[in-house]
Write a protein that holds these residues in place. Structure first.
Motif: not given
Length: 365
Positions: A303-309, A332-343
């Motif tokens: 599982p991938v956590l980003h912030g609180d999601r 991707q559960d929802a399309r990643f932004s560039k920032a999420v992709t990079a993180a």
């Protein structure tokens, strides 16, 4: 009594903070396990053993698996029990709960019939322990009646039952094999030998809520450690979810700084699949037991956590012979932004570095 009314993002942040998955990272291994209360032991190591992944997700690349081994086997700052590594201070309550629940007919009956076997095991450990299970003769009066993999594994079953009730202890490991000994030679001195069942339940509920942050008071039982906390903490309702929750009051209204993390499939943030769906809108199934053509996310998807999601799943495998972390897919559960992709890619790179591997993956978009 006040009922706390929480938005979903507030509830999620409480859950993430409680599990030490926000920023800044913790720095002490023992303190992490003390907060989480347990690490689940699972032999699957498609990427790394679950206990190591859980600690890496919190501590980062400063964590070394040898540190966990030392904490359990040398320092005795942590203890291994059946299927878990725990903080020693929780042992009396864990044991009291097991003894209080010893009404299961087949287990109680088998132990009663095999009382001479139990005495033989304890006497041998007292004289010669620590021992591997293969070094302990099977003097059972009646075999363990399971039709599954435990059928006739009488010595292992006896040792595990005695360990659960605090009569023996796991002293260390040789690979995947466990050494067994008497508790007085393994557990830290000064632990209470008995604990009232009601006090044990209260202790466990309070500790569990401190680890989870927000949880249901009760519900349908699921395998392994229960995700429920009784009347610990304070009552809360969370927008868009049915019924009531219990929340740890110390985690209310705290500042929150999120980060990105790759989680073990056994991570406590997502272990309660119903809570994960209700708070995070996250669907997850461990698919290692499914046929390959029935898997959506992979054998051991992280599982991938980003912030609180919770935003996706990483399908990857450690190919140690080739020296690569093979990234099969990033779902991707929802399309990643560039920032999420990079993180997310930064975390994958950190995971590979920690494993001593190079990333092998499809071209990045």
């Amino acid at each position: 009594m006040t009922v706390h009314r929480l938005k979903k993002d507030e509830a999620r942040r409480i859950a993430v903070h409680a599990q030490l998955l926000d920023a800044p990272r913790p720095t002490d291994l023992v303190d992490v396990v003390e907060r989480l209360t347990l690490l689940q032991i699972d032999p699957t190591a498609a990427i790394a053993p679950s206990a190591d992944l859980v600690l890496w997700s919190r501590l980062g690349s400063t964590y070394a698996p040898a540190d966990l081994t030392a904490a359990v086997e040398s320092d005795r700052a942590l203890v291994e029990t059946v299927a878990f590594i725990r903080s020693p201070r929780d042992l009396p309550a864990v044991i009291a709960e097991v003894r209080g629940a010893e009404t299961h007919h087949s287990t109680a009956a088998w132990l009663a019939v095999n009382e001479p076997f139990r005495r033989d095991v304890l006497a041998l450990l007292e004289k010669e322990g620590p021992l591997l299970s293969r070094d302990i003769p099977d003097t059972s009066v009646a075999p363990w009646p399971s039709s599954g993999w435990t059928n006739n594994r009488n010595v292992t079953k006896m040792l595990e039952l005695l360990a659960l009730r605090g009569d023996v202890a796991i002293a260390g490991r040789r690979g995947r094999q466990r050494y067994w000994d008497l508790p007085g030679r393994v557990y830290p001195a000064g632990l209470p030998t008995t604990l009232d069942l009601d006090a044990a339940v209260r202790h466990r509920n309070e500790r569990r809520l401190a680890a989870l942050g927000i949880a249901r008071p009760g519900g349908p039982q699921i395998p392994g450690e229960t995700p429920y906390v009784g009347d610990a903490g304070e009552e809360a309702v969370v927008e868009g979810t049915p019924g009531t929750w219990r929340v740890h009051p110390d985690y209310l209204d705290l500042p929150f700084t999120g980060r990105t993390a790759l989680l073990s499939p056994f991570d406590r943030l997502i272990h309660d699949r119903v809570r994960a769906e209700q708070l995070f809108g996250y669907e997850y199934v461990l698919e290692m037991y499914k046929p390959r053509d029935k898997r959506r996310w992979g054998y051991f998807a992280l599982p991938v956590l980003h912030g609180d999601r919770l935003v996706g799943k990483l399908d990857a495998t450690a190919d140690r012979k080739a020296g690569t972390l093979v990234v099969n897919a990033i779902h991707q559960d929802a399309r990643f932004s560039k920032a999420v992709t990079a993180a997310v890619h930064a975390e994958i790179d950190d995971l590979a570095t920690w494993l001593g591997l190079e990333v092998a993956e499809p071209a990045r978009g």
